[in-house]
Design a protein around this motif. Structure first.
Motif, short mmCIF file in Angstrom:
data_model
loop_
_atom_site.label_atom_id
_atom_site.label_comp_id
_atom_site.label_asym_id
_atom_site.label_seq_id
_atom_site.Cartn_x
_atom_site.Cartn_y
_atom_site.Cartn_z
N LEU A 1 98.21 -38.79 -29.28
CA LEU A 1 97.70 -39.43 -28.06
C LEU A 1 97.99 -38.68 -26.59
O LEU A 1 97.33 -38.92 -26.18
CB LEU A 1 97.64 -40.92 -28.12
CG LEU A 1 96.55 -41.57 -28.93
CD1 LEU A 1 96.96 -43.23 -28.70
CD2 LEU A 1 95.54 -41.74 -28.44
N ASP A 2 99.57 -38.47 -26.60
CA ASP A 2 100.32 -37.90 -25.44
C ASP A 2 99.90 -36.98 -25.38
O ASP A 2 99.66 -36.83 -24.19
CB ASP A 2 101.61 -38.79 -26.42
CG ASP A 2 102.73 -37.78 -24.82
OD1 ASP A 2 102.37 -38.52 -23.85
OD2 ASP A 2 103.29 -37.22 -24.20
N TRP A 3 99.32 -36.51 -26.76
CA TRP A 3 98.64 -34.41 -25.97
C TRP A 3 97.74 -34.81 -25.25
O TRP A 3 97.15 -33.84 -24.11
CB TRP A 3 98.26 -33.92 -27.36
CG TRP A 3 99.96 -32.98 -27.94
CD1 TRP A 3 100.37 -33.49 -28.77
CD2 TRP A 3 99.64 -32.32 -27.24
NE1 TRP A 3 101.50 -32.27 -29.39
CE2 TRP A 3 101.27 -31.56 -27.96
CE3 TRP A 3 99.33 -30.54 -26.36
CZ2 TRP A 3 101.50 -29.96 -28.06
CZ3 TRP A 3 99.76 -29.37 -26.74
CH2 TRP A 3 100.85 -29.54 -27.05
N ALA A 4 96.74 -35.25 -25.72
CA ALA A 4 95.34 -35.93 -24.69
C ALA A 4 96.09 -36.26 -22.97
O ALA A 4 95.37 -36.02 -22.58
CB ALA A 4 94.94 -37.40 -25.26
N VAL A 5 97.07 -36.81 -22.91
CA VAL A 5 97.91 -37.07 -21.48
C VAL A 5 98.08 -36.17 -20.98
O VAL A 5 98.09 -36.06 -19.94
CB VAL A 5 98.72 -38.74 -21.68
CG1 VAL A 5 98.82 -39.07 -20.12
CG2 VAL A 5 97.55 -40.26 -22.59
N GLN A 6 99.55 -36.07 -21.64
CA GLN A 6 99.97 -34.46 -21.45
C GLN A 6 99.49 -33.42 -20.81
O GLN A 6 99.68 -32.54 -19.51
CB GLN A 6 101.38 -34.74 -21.64
CG GLN A 6 102.21 -35.57 -21.82
CD GLN A 6 104.28 -35.50 -21.97
OE1 GLN A 6 104.62 -33.92 -21.09
NE2 GLN A 6 104.48 -35.78 -22.53
N TYR A 7 98.50 -32.66 -21.93
CA TYR A 7 97.63 -31.46 -21.80
C TYR A 7 96.60 -31.80 -22.14
O TYR A 7 96.08 -31.39 -23.53
CB TYR A 7 98.67 -30.55 -22.74
CG TYR A 7 100.35 -29.90 -22.79
CD1 TYR A 7 101.07 -29.77 -21.47
CD2 TYR A 7 101.24 -31.08 -23.06
CE1 TYR A 7 101.99 -29.83 -21.39
CE2 TYR A 7 102.62 -31.12 -23.00
CZ TYR A 7 103.15 -30.32 -21.97
OH TYR A 7 104.55 -30.16 -21.45
N PRO A 8 95.46 -32.47 -21.82
CA PRO A 8 94.32 -33.17 -21.93
C PRO A 8 93.39 -31.41 -21.79
O PRO A 8 92.77 -31.56 -23.01
CB PRO A 8 93.57 -33.34 -20.88
CG PRO A 8 95.10 -32.98 -19.42
CD PRO A 8 95.68 -32.92 -19.83
N ASP A 9 94.48 -30.81 -21.33
CA ASP A 9 92.62 -29.35 -21.87
C ASP A 9 93.55 -28.08 -22.48
O ASP A 9 92.92 -27.60 -22.77
CB ASP A 9 93.28 -28.54 -19.91
CG ASP A 9 93.26 -29.34 -19.09
OD1 ASP A 9 92.00 -30.36 -18.99
OD2 ASP A 9 93.02 -29.19 -17.82
N ASP A 10 94.63 -28.75 -23.59
CA ASP A 10 94.51 -27.69 -24.22
C ASP A 10 94.14 -27.97 -25.46
O ASP A 10 95.00 -28.04 -27.00
CB ASP A 10 96.22 -28.23 -24.45
CG ASP A 10 96.77 -27.64 -23.26
OD1 ASP A 10 96.22 -26.91 -22.46
OD2 ASP A 10 98.30 -27.01 -22.68
N LEU A 11 93.43 -29.20 -25.77
CA LEU A 11 93.15 -29.66 -26.96
C LEU A 11 91.44 -29.78 -27.17
O LEU A 11 91.08 -30.24 -26.15
CB LEU A 11 94.16 -30.92 -27.89
CG LEU A 11 93.79 -31.36 -27.18
CD1 LEU A 11 94.21 -32.89 -28.30
CD2 LEU A 11 94.90 -31.86 -26.65
N ASP A 12 90.68 -29.23 -28.33
CA ASP A 12 89.45 -29.80 -28.68
C ASP A 12 89.49 -31.10 -28.48
O ASP A 12 88.27 -31.66 -28.77
CB ASP A 12 88.21 -28.55 -29.09
CG ASP A 12 88.66 -27.13 -28.14
OD1 ASP A 12 88.57 -27.56 -27.25
OD2 ASP A 12 88.61 -26.29 -28.77
N ARG A 13 89.88 -31.42 -29.88
CA ARG A 13 90.27 -32.01 -30.73
C ARG A 13 91.04 -33.29 -31.22
O ARG A 13 91.97 -33.13 -31.13
CB ARG A 13 89.20 -32.24 -31.56
CG ARG A 13 87.61 -31.79 -31.75
CD ARG A 13 86.93 -30.87 -33.17
NE ARG A 13 85.82 -30.14 -32.62
CZ ARG A 13 85.02 -29.34 -33.47
NH1 ARG A 13 84.96 -29.21 -33.83
NH2 ARG A 13 83.81 -29.48 -32.47
N LEU A 14 90.84 -34.57 -30.60
CA LEU A 14 91.55 -35.50 -31.18
C LEU A 14 91.98 -37.05 -32.69
O LEU A 14 91.18 -36.85 -32.45
CB LEU A 14 92.20 -35.98 -30.15
CG LEU A 14 93.74 -36.88 -30.54
CD1 LEU A 14 94.91 -35.83 -29.96
CD2 LEU A 14 93.50 -37.90 -29.32
N VAL A 15 92.45 -36.38 -33.29
CA VAL A 15 92.77 -37.46 -34.81
C VAL A 15 94.14 -38.14 -35.01
O VAL A 15 95.03 -38.09 -34.96
CB VAL A 15 92.53 -36.00 -36.22
CG1 VAL A 15 92.22 -37.26 -37.07
CG2 VAL A 15 91.48 -35.38 -35.69
#
Length: 415
Positions: free
Chosen positions: A162-176
């Motif tokens: 989840l923290d990836w989606a906050v800190q680096y939202p442009d660096d991933l396409d999908r989150l599980v």
């Protein structure tokens, strides 16, 4: 960089990298941050999947035979999910798992060497989940990975994801996010606090300075902490099925109750025997100070910190998300996952919440790969529009068609 061929059938990279100076959220700095990782498969430029490990897990997420030095329960901890032809298919994806700062499997932490040549101990800077994420980003930069196809995490690894989606939202396409939550509830916070006190009140802990051949480890305290953790990971139903009230022999081990001779009159139950066994194994493989650091990082995590709400924290993420939760998990509940799913919906992020009927408790995400694999596989391939064929319909009968991420608890499943 070391590369070894392993029985999983693909090349495995196992290495520890110096990413240079690292500033922790606390403001403290270390000049030579070591970050250990393993990677599986072949990188094609757009197929990288980062797997975030759980509290006492390691970078060794799959396969056997590497020279990482990881053993026991931390070894190949998700090998039913990661590997050739599995849900996170190493024939298709380049899978990277990074040991987090504060741990004891190669990345800098309390047990690693400090500036004076001695182990850091409790002089190591306080660690947060945000520090984990930034260390992972630095490691990925070092090995040449920019944008990720997906970030996947279970338990506290789900908080990391989840923290990836906050800190680096442009660096991933999908989150599980598997069996996790936006924050711990007060009951779990309290249990973690007791577990830490079990360690810090062990005389052998010695203020965190117990390293060296002439100094005994705080094995009793660490073992008690692990026993508390195991009780958090199991459900009442799974414990009743696995142990019941069965006796493992009157009095049990000779050292089970060294200061309580009256206990020898009563049964030493199977559940006690199991917990003692798990405590011994854990004390052999993990560092007590690392347990203090990592549980504090988990307790501190709050998705909404610095934002007005969970939704606001996630508002910059423009990918897709899948949440998996388990009905028997009281550590990270289905309601907590649904709250995160609702936060995604409120900012128009395509999201699916897959709720698995299970009585295995929090451990279900590790011990029921047949229920985790199909929705995860489908989502990595096609996002929330992915579909998975299941062996049984949600009601336990025969399936008559493909169903979205089935089987699910239909009252909570939505997207």
């Amino acid at each position: 960089m070391s590369r070894t061929r392993t029985p999983i059938g693909r090349q495995v990279e196992s290495d520890t990298v110096n990413v240079g100076e690292f500033r922790f959220e606390s403001g403290e700095v270390i000049t030579d941050m070591q970050v250990a990782y393993e990677a599986y498969g072949e990188f094609t430029g757009e197929n990288a999947v980062l797997v975030c490990h759980g509290l006492t897990g390691s970078q060794h997420v799959a396969g056997r035979g590497t020279d990482s030095g990881v053993s026991g329960q931390a070894s190949a901890w998700w090998s039913d999910i990661v590997g050739p032809g599995k849900a996170i298919d190493t024939n298709e994806y380049y899978v990277v798992c990074v040991n987090v700062p504060g741990s004891c499997y190669g990345t800098s932490g309390p047990a690693s060497e400090g500036p004076d040549g001695e182990p850091w101990g409790t002089d190591f800077p306080p660690v947060t989940v945000g520090d984990w994420t930034r260390a992972q980003r630095l490691l990925l930069d070092h090995i040449g990975i920019g944008r990720l196809h997906a970030v996947v995490g279970g338990s506290v690894g789900g908080m990391n994801a989840l923290d990836w989606a906050v800190q680096y939202p442009d660096d991933l396409d999908r989150l599980v996010v598997v069996a996790s939550a936006a924050r711990l509830d007060p009951q779990c916070l309290g249990l973690d606090a007791i577990a830490r006190r079990a360690i810090t009140t062990d005389p052998n802990w010695n203020g965190g300075d117990y390293y060296g051949e002439d100094r005994p480890d705080p094995e009793q305290g660490l073992g008690l902490a692990r026993q508390i953790g195991h009780l958090m990971y199991l459900s009442k139903d799974s414990m009743d099925r696995k142990f019941g009230r069965r006796s493992a022999g009157r009095g049990g081990r000779g050292d089970a109750y060294p200061a309580d001779p009256a206990a020898m009159f009563f049964p030493y139950r199977e559940v006690e025997s199991y917990l003692d066994y798990q405590a011994e194994k854990f004390a052999d493989r993990f560092d007590a100070n690392s347990y203090l650091y990592l549980t504090r990082a988990m307790d501190d995590y709050d998705l909404a910190e610095g934002y007005e709400s969970d939704a606001a924290a996630l508002s910059a993420f423009e990918g897709e998300a899948l949440l998996l939760s388990f009905t028997g998990d009281w550590h990270f509940t289905t309601e907590q996952s649904e709250s995160v799913a609702e936060a995604f919906r409120s900012v128009d992020v395509p999201v699916a919440h897959h709720v698995v009927e299970s009585d295995h408790g929090h451990d279900a995400f590790l011990v029921e790969p047949e229920k985790v694999g199909p929705p995860l596989d489908a989502f990595l391939i096609a996002g929330v529009e992915g579909r998975a064929v299941t062996d049984t319909a949600p009601d336990g009968g025969e399936p008559d068609s493909e169903t979205d991420f089935a089987p699910v608890h239909s009252s909570l499943f939505s997207r």
